[in-house]
Every structure is written in structure tokens, then in C-alpha cells.
Design a protein around this motif. Structure first.
Motif: not given
Length: 188
Positions: A24-26, A29-32, A146-152
């Protein structure tokens, strides 16, 4: 029925609860997916989780250790992570990377869940190169910062478990990817 030590099961449950919170906190984006599940929310970092309450059956892979429970996978080629069974009060749990297609499919990658998580806290958990190329195959830094989802996701894991990145030889991992046949009871 054999089980993993209590300390591992507690860390695994903690990891699952983190995954539940991340659904619920991600960042949107297109990834989630909007309805992301705890088992898949860490997948972009290479960690598809098994529920501690109902782990999957990975016995179809003949090279999987019989004396272990699978707690996660990378999502590709049957690559998965196991924790070896042990007494409830054992202070450590051997964590094994299983790469079914490798000549040496099983490699020790930690002695606790946090130690294993620290191994991939900068780069993610696609660690199969350890089985093919050895411990020198571990990248020194993020594959793509540069992949903000992975960094998150990696930041969330690092914060939750107080992880600090380190080289495999400094990590306490028995040679960070040495074949683990001596400690495994493999299916034949």
C-alpha cells in the motif's frame, strides 16, 4: 515435522509484514500493480516471497535441498532461496541460493535472513551469477540506480533490517557462493 530455527521464522515473518506494508505504500508506477500482493511486491528487487504460513513446494527441482524450506525466489529459471532446518533455539540458519541449471546448484549465501538480505541490499537479489562465476560475480553497486522502484524497495529492506552493504568476503558468508553440498541433503 522439521522446521527452521525460531529466529529465522521471526525474521521471515517480519519480512512478510514489511511486504504487506509495501503493497500500500509503494510508489505508483508501471512496475507496481494497484493490487500488489505481499508475495510479489519485492519482485522488482529479485525477491518473490513465500508466505511463512504457507510456503510453496519446490521439491520438483531435484537439486533443491530436502532439509530446507524455501522462503523466496528470484522469479526466473527456478532460482530460489532456502533456509536449512535446525533446532528451534539455533542462533543461526544457513541460507542457500539454489540455481537448478548450474553445475553446482546450491551455494551458501548467509547465516541469517538479515545477513542474506545485506548481500543484495544495493543490487537486488538476482544472485544467480554466484553459481556460475563465483563470489567475484557480485556487483559493487546498484545495477541501475536510476530505477526508483528498485531503489525504493532496497531502501525499505535496508531500513527495516538495519542492513549495511558489504563485500561477500567480509560478509561472513562461507566464501560467498561456495558450493554447499557438504551441508545439504539433496534430493536424488
Amino acid at each position: 515435522m522439521p522446521d527452521v530455527p525460531t529466529s529465522f521464522r521471526q525474521d521471515w515473518t517480519r519480512l512478510w509484514h514489511l511486504a504487506e506494508r509495501l503493497t500500500t505504500s509503494h510508489p505508483r508506477s508501471r512496475v507496481f500493480q494497484p493490487d500488489e500482493h505481499p508475495s510479489t511486491v519485492l519482485g522488482f528487487a529479485g525477491l518473490f516471497l513465500e508466505s511463512p504460513d504457507a510456503p510453496g513446494d519446490w521439491s520438483d527441482y531435484v537439486n533443491s535441498p530436502r532439509n530446507a524450506i524455501t522462503f523466496a525466489s528470484t522469479g526466473g529459471d527456478g532460482i530460489h532461496f532456502c533456509a536449512l532446518f535446525g533446532p528451534p533455539d539455533a542462533p543461526t540458519t544457513t541460507i542457500v541460493l539454489c540455481v537448478p541449471l548450474a553445475d553446482e546448484p546450491n551455494h551458501v549465501v548467509g547465516t541469517s535472513l538479515p545477513e542474506f538480505l545485506a548481500l543484495g541490499c544495493l543490487t537486488g537479489y538476482h544472485l544467480d551469477d554466484l553459481a556460475y562465476l563465483g563470489p567475484n560475480a557480485l556487483p559493487d553497486g546498484p545495477e541501475n540506480p536510476e530505477e526508483p522502484e528498485r531503489v525504493f524497495l532496497l531502501n525499505a529492506l535496508t531500513e527495516e533490517f538495519g542492513l549495511s552493504p558489504c563485500a561477500s568476503e567480509d560478509h561472513g558468508v562461507p566464501a560467498g557462493g561456495e558450493p554447499a553440498a557438504a551441508v545439504l541433503d539433496l534430493l536424488k
